[in-house]
Design a protein around this motif. Structure first.
Motif, PDB file in Angstrom:
ATOM      1  N   ASP A  20       1.061  -0.995   0.017  1.00 33.70           N
ATOM      2  CA  ASP A  20      -0.092  -0.207   0.006  1.00 33.70           C
ATOM      3  C   ASP A  20       0.846   1.204  -0.138  1.00 33.70           C
ATOM      4  OD1 ASP A  20      -1.588   2.084   0.445  1.00 33.70           O
ATOM      5  OD2 ASP A  20      -2.486   1.502   2.375  1.00 33.70           O
ATOM      6  N   THR A  22      -0.340   4.253  -1.072  1.00 31.19           N
ATOM      7  CA  THR A  22      -1.358   5.271  -1.139  1.00 31.19           C
ATOM      8  C   THR A  22      -1.142   6.544  -0.428  1.00 31.19           C
ATOM      9  OG1 THR A  22      -2.906   4.215   0.378  1.00 31.19           O
ATOM     10  CG2 THR A  22      -3.247   3.839  -1.899  1.00 31.19           C
ATOM     11  N   ILE A  51      -0.097  -0.377  -4.903  1.00 34.87           N
ATOM     12  CA  ILE A  51      -1.471   0.265  -4.955  1.00 34.87           C
ATOM     13  C   ILE A  51      -1.085   1.794  -4.754  1.00 34.87           C
ATOM     14  CG2 ILE A  51      -3.850   0.677  -3.806  1.00 34.87           C
ATOM     15  CD1 ILE A  51      -3.438  -2.042  -2.553  1.00 34.87           C
ATOM     16  N   GLU A  52      -1.440   2.666  -5.417  1.00 37.80           N
ATOM     17  CA  GLU A  52      -0.974   4.081  -5.403  1.00 37.80           C
ATOM     18  C   GLU A  52      -2.107   4.893  -5.936  1.00 37.80           C
ATOM     19  OE1 GLU A  52       2.286   4.847  -8.231  1.00 37.80           O
ATOM     20  OE2 GLU A  52       3.594   3.776  -6.994  1.00 37.80           O
ATOM     21  N   PHE A  61      -8.003   4.232  -7.575  1.00 36.40           N
ATOM     22  CA  PHE A  61      -6.373   3.892  -7.444  1.00 36.40           C
ATOM     23  C   PHE A  61      -5.557   3.762  -8.782  1.00 36.40           C
ATOM     24  CE2 PHE A  61      -9.027   1.914  -4.258  1.00 36.40           C
ATOM     25  CZ  PHE A  61      -8.455   2.699  -3.036  1.00 36.40           C
ATOM     26  N   TYR A  86      -7.873  -6.562  -1.771  1.00 40.22           N
ATOM     27  CA  TYR A  86      -7.103  -5.795  -0.735  1.00 40.22           C
ATOM     28  C   TYR A  86      -7.556  -4.540  -0.283  1.00 40.22           C
ATOM     29  CZ  TYR A  86      -3.126  -3.804   1.749  1.00 40.22           C
ATOM     30  OH  TYR A  86      -2.257  -2.995   2.854  1.00 40.22           O
ATOM     31  N   VAL A  87      -7.915  -3.528  -1.267  1.00 39.94           N
ATOM     32  CA  VAL A  87      -8.606  -2.213  -1.001  1.00 39.94           C
ATOM     33  C   VAL A  87      -9.860  -2.553  -0.519  1.00 39.94           C
ATOM     34  CG1 VAL A  87      -7.150  -1.346  -3.090  1.00 39.94           C
ATOM     35  CG2 VAL A  87      -9.546  -2.090  -3.437  1.00 39.94           C
ATOM     36  N   HIS A  90      -8.938  -4.019   3.429  1.00 40.61           N
ATOM     37  CA  HIS A  90      -8.097  -3.193   4.374  1.00 40.61           C
ATOM     38  C   HIS A  90      -8.642  -1.647   4.610  1.00 40.61           C
ATOM     39  CE1 HIS A  90      -4.852  -6.010   4.952  1.00 40.61           C
ATOM     40  NE2 HIS A  90      -5.442  -6.693   4.018  1.00 40.61           N
ATOM     41  N   LEU A  92      -9.378   0.401   2.446  1.00 37.57           N
ATOM     42  CA  LEU A  92      -9.078   1.679   1.485  1.00 37.57           C
ATOM     43  C   LEU A  92     -10.286   2.396   0.639  1.00 37.57           C
ATOM     44  CD1 LEU A  92      -5.616   0.499  -0.136  1.00 37.57           C
ATOM     45  CD2 LEU A  92      -6.100   1.731   2.202  1.00 37.57           C
TER      46      LEU A  92
END
Length: 280
Positions: A20, A22, A51-52, A61, A86-87, A90, A92
């Motif tokens: 991550d 971000t 992930i950015e 993203f 994941y996003v 978690h 995001l």
């Protein structure tokens, strides 16, 4: 020393180190990635997924992918499902449909009620310059299938770009396919200037295929999402398969849907294995 928080994930055994980035950018070298990817002395994985934040206001993203050899690549279908899991899990995003910027365009990820994830992989491309593939003759440029000379062998391949380049060839028995030898030879063939992923497909019925994939910069993997899309698209385009195809890979099964002129939809699972911290 730098520290890196990561999560290990996989999609049908195609495994990833997910990071991550971000909140702040993270820097590393190709040598770092190679060390982390080592299955004996590192974490071990096929690709690193990053992930950015996206600079595209339409996207939630940005999605970046690095192979185990440190090279950055355009797309990874199994990774996209892990990205979506994941996003959403978690915290995001609270969206169930996520729009993501990649090196080759925008993809849309849908998290389904049963935990499966459908990825809108975009439209496939076939023109040699879109693969990229260097035709051997003017007639080869517009051919639906291409004849490739690989050492002393001559093989027929279908070229499909699913955000990354794929060469698909049909085999009678997936268990006997020379994936490591022929896959490596085609991957680095001179007619593929940016190298290529190589899929070996065995048709079971009009609704099902078996597939093994030699991935560019990685070698054979347990599963390849874009490879499954490319193989299904090639079979449908040649009139060998119906529009909904089960693709059996060593790590499990994906469902691929496609009709001419439309985006490819890929549905399958993603799993989280553990989280940890690296120092480098």
């Amino acid at each position: 020393m730098n520290t890196l928080k990561f999560t290990k994930m996989h999609g049908l055994g195609n495994d990833f180190l997910v990071v991550d980035a971000t909140k702040e950018p993270i820097s590393w070298t190709a040598a770092n990635i190679q060390a982390w990817a080592n299955r004996h002395t590192g974490v071990g994985f096929d690709q690193l997924l990053v992930i950015e934040p996206s600079s595209n206001e339409r996207c939630d993203f940005k999605y970046r992918i690095f192979n185990a050899d440190g090279s950055e690549v355009e797309q990874c279908g199994n990774g996209a499902r892990c990205f979506a899991k994941y996003v959403t899990e978690h915290g995001l995003t609270d969206k169930k449909s996520v729009m993501v910027e990649t090196m080759r365009g925008i993809i849309v990820l849908h998290v389904l009620e049963d935990g499966q994830i459908t990825v809108d992989m975009g439209k496939p491309h076939f023109a040699p310059e879109e693969i990229p593939y260097v035709p051997s003759s003017p007639t080869d440029h517009d051919a639906m299938a291409h004849v490739l000379i690989v050492g002393t062998d001559t093989v027929t391949i279908s070229c499909v770009n699913m955000g990354n380049p794929h060469a698909v060839l049909l085999v009678d028995d997936i268990r006997k396919a020379p994936v490591s030898v022929l896959g490596e030879a085609i991957e680095s063939h001179a007619q593929f200037p940016q190298k290529v992923n190589v899929g070996f497909a065995e048709i079971v019925s009009r609704d099902e295929i078996n597939l093994r994939v030699f991935e560019r910069g990685v070698g054979e993997t347990q599963a390849c999402g874009t490879g499954a899309c490319a193989a299904a698209v090639a079979g449908i385009r040649h009139g060998l398969l119906n529009q909904n195809v089960l693709v059996n890979l060593p790590g499990g099964t994906l469902t691929i849907q496609w009709q001419e002129g439309e985006s490819v939809l890929m549905t399958g699972p993603a799993a989280e294995v553990y989280s940890g911290v690296l120092t480098y």
